[in-house]
Design a protein around this motif. Structure first.
Motif, PDB file in Angstrom:
ATOM      1  N   UNK A  55       0.831  -1.203   0.000  1.00 18.45           N
ATOM      2  CA  UNK A  55       0.000   0.000   0.000  1.00 18.45           C
ATOM      3  C   UNK A  55       0.866   1.253   0.000  1.00 18.45           C
ATOM      4  N   UNK A  56       0.391   2.258  -0.691  1.00 17.31           N
ATOM      5  CA  UNK A  56       1.100   3.533  -0.746  1.00 17.31           C
ATOM      6  C   UNK A  56       1.201   4.176   0.637  1.00 17.31           C
ATOM      7  N   UNK A  57       0.234   3.908   1.507  1.00 14.76           N
ATOM      8  CA  UNK A  57       0.251   4.521   2.840  1.00 14.76           C
ATOM      9  C   UNK A  57       1.435   4.049   3.688  1.00 14.76           C
ATOM     10  N   UNK A  58       2.034   2.917   3.365  1.00 10.67           N
ATOM     11  CA  UNK A  58       3.186   2.413   4.117  1.00 10.67           C
ATOM     12  C   UNK A  58       4.514   2.755   3.460  1.00 10.67           C
ATOM     13  N   UNK A  59       4.468   3.437   2.331  1.00 11.43           N
ATOM     14  CA  UNK A  59       5.689   3.797   1.610  1.00 11.43           C
ATOM     15  C   UNK A  59       6.545   4.754   2.433  1.00 11.43           C
ATOM     16  N   UNK A  60       7.849   4.493   2.458  1.00 13.08           N
ATOM     17  CA  UNK A  60       8.807   5.405   3.098  1.00 13.08           C
ATOM     18  C   UNK A  60       9.141   6.480   2.068  1.00 13.08           C
ATOM     19  N   UNK A  61       8.663   7.689   2.333  1.00 17.69           N
ATOM     20  CA  UNK A  61       8.860   8.767   1.370  1.00 17.69           C
ATOM     21  C   UNK A  61      10.179   9.508   1.578  1.00 17.69           C
ATOM     22  N   UNK A  62      10.732   9.452   2.791  1.00 17.09           N
ATOM     23  CA  UNK A  62      11.996  10.144   3.068  1.00 17.09           C
ATOM     24  C   UNK A  62      13.182   9.180   2.969  1.00 17.09           C
ATOM     25  N   UNK A  63      13.206   8.383   1.913  1.00 18.31           N
ATOM     26  CA  UNK A  63      14.249   7.372   1.714  1.00 18.31           C
ATOM     27  C   UNK A  63      15.641   7.989   1.642  1.00 18.31           C
ATOM     28  N   UNK A  64      15.757   9.224   1.144  1.00 20.76           N
ATOM     29  CA  UNK A  64      17.071   9.891   1.075  1.00 20.76           C
ATOM     30  C   UNK A  64      17.632  10.116   2.472  1.00 20.76           C
ATOM     31  N   UNK A  66      17.120   8.452   5.036  1.00 19.88           N
ATOM     32  CA  UNK A  66      17.454   7.159   5.651  1.00 19.88           C
ATOM     33  C   UNK A  66      18.604   6.465   4.914  1.00 19.88           C
ATOM     34  N   UNK A  67      19.206   7.196   3.982  1.00 21.14           N
ATOM     35  CA  UNK A  67      20.358   6.710   3.200  1.00 21.14           C
ATOM     36  C   UNK A  67      20.035   5.454   2.388  1.00 21.14           C
ATOM     37  N   UNK A  68      18.838   5.449   1.818  1.00 23.11           N
ATOM     38  CA  UNK A  68      18.418   4.352   0.947  1.00 23.11           C
ATOM     39  C   UNK A  68      18.512   4.812  -0.500  1.00 23.11           C
ATOM     40  N   UNK A  69      18.708   3.888  -1.408  1.00 25.41           N
ATOM     41  CA  UNK A  69      18.769   4.245  -2.832  1.00 25.41           C
ATOM     42  C   UNK A  69      17.380   4.647  -3.325  1.00 25.41           C
ATOM     43  N   UNK A  70      17.360   5.400  -4.385  1.00 22.52           N
ATOM     44  CA  UNK A  70      16.090   5.838  -4.952  1.00 22.52           C
ATOM     45  C   UNK A  70      15.323   4.627  -5.484  1.00 22.52           C
ATOM     46  N   UNK A  71      14.047   4.519  -5.133  1.00 22.23           N
ATOM     47  CA  UNK A  71      13.265   3.409  -5.685  1.00 22.23           C
ATOM     48  C   UNK A  71      13.005   3.639  -7.165  1.00 22.23           C
ATOM     49  N   UNK A  72      12.952   2.560  -7.907  1.00 27.87           N
ATOM     50  CA  UNK A  72      12.658   2.653  -9.335  1.00 27.87           C
ATOM     51  C   UNK A  72      11.156   2.815  -9.561  1.00 27.87           C
ATOM     52  N   UNK A  73      10.792   2.846 -10.819  1.00 29.89           N
ATOM     53  CA  UNK A  73       9.380   2.948 -11.171  1.00 29.89           C
ATOM     54  C   UNK A  73       8.652   1.702 -10.665  1.00 29.89           C
ATOM     55  N   UNK A  74       7.515   1.901 -10.050  1.00 31.83           N
ATOM     56  CA  UNK A  74       6.694   0.823  -9.484  1.00 31.83           C
ATOM     57  C   UNK A  74       7.380   0.096  -8.331  1.00 31.83           C
ATOM     58  N   UNK A  76       8.787   0.692  -4.050  1.00 30.41           N
ATOM     59  CA  UNK A  76       8.727   1.549  -2.873  1.00 30.41           C
ATOM     60  C   UNK A  76       9.464   0.874  -1.729  1.00 30.41           C
ATOM     61  N   UNK A  77       9.966   1.714  -0.829  1.00 29.31           N
ATOM     62  CA  UNK A  77      10.585   1.221   0.394  1.00 29.31           C
ATOM     63  C   UNK A  77       9.511   1.121   1.457  1.00 29.31           C
ATOM     64  N   UNK A  78       9.523   0.028   2.218  1.00 32.38           N
ATOM     65  CA  UNK A  78       8.653  -0.140   3.373  1.00 32.38           C
ATOM     66  C   UNK A  78       9.513  -0.643   4.530  1.00 32.38           C
ATOM     67  N   UNK A  79       9.014  -0.469   5.736  1.00 28.49           N
ATOM     68  CA  UNK A  79       9.725  -0.979   6.908  1.00 28.49           C
ATOM     69  C   UNK A  79       8.938  -2.149   7.479  1.00 28.49           C
ATOM     70  N   UNK A  83      13.645  -3.763   9.401  1.00 31.58           N
ATOM     71  CA  UNK A  83      14.398  -3.811   8.135  1.00 31.58           C
ATOM     72  C   UNK A  83      13.663  -2.947   7.114  1.00 31.58           C
ATOM     73  N   UNK A  84      14.454  -2.306   6.260  1.00 30.37           N
ATOM     74  CA  UNK A  84      13.875  -1.591   5.125  1.00 30.37           C
ATOM     75  C   UNK A  84      13.860  -2.567   3.950  1.00 30.37           C
ATOM     76  N   UNK A  85      12.739  -2.638   3.273  1.00 30.26           N
ATOM     77  CA  UNK A  85      12.619  -3.517   2.119  1.00 30.26           C
ATOM     78  C   UNK A  85      12.185  -2.722   0.911  1.00 30.26           C
TER      79      UNK A  85
END
Length: 100
Positions: A55-64, A66-74, A76-79, A83-85
């Motif tokens: 779900x979009x509501x669980x997406x980590x929007x501040x991934x930068x 948290x030192x995570x790489x940019x998600x690709x198209x389609x 998202x990062x979730x916790x 763990x970040x997945x």
């Protein structure tokens, strides 16, 4: 017919490979989740997360931050369980897992 030295070398190589693969598997990040009806399920890269994590509501929007790489198209990062997945939203497949 194998000589004793060749048998010993083959056995040693087999043991070495099995120990290396066990050590590698132990280092592979995973998360254990209790799933109703399924019990404890261990999830790792390549597995599919439960639908609620897509779900979009669980997406980590501040991934930068948290030192995570940019998600690709389609993607998202979730916790999940500390763990970040990085998951593919259409399929739910775990593409990457990083400790928090």
């Amino acid at each position: 017919m194998m000589t004793y030295k060749k048998q010993l070398a083959a056995l040693s190589m087999g043991l070495f490979c099995s120990v290396c693969s066990f050590a590698y598997a132990a280092d592979e990040p995973s998360v254990t989740m209790d799933r109703p009806g399924a019990g404890a399920v261990e999830m790792k890269v390549g597995d599919i997360v439960p639908a609620e994590y897509q779900r979009e509501s669980l997406e980590i929007k501040d991934w930068k931050n948290r030192k995570l790489q940019a998600p690709g198209e389609h993607e998202q990062w979730v916790e999940i369980k500390g763990k970040y997945m990085l998951i593919s939203v259409p399929t739910g497949t775990i593409k990457e897992m990083v400790s928090k």
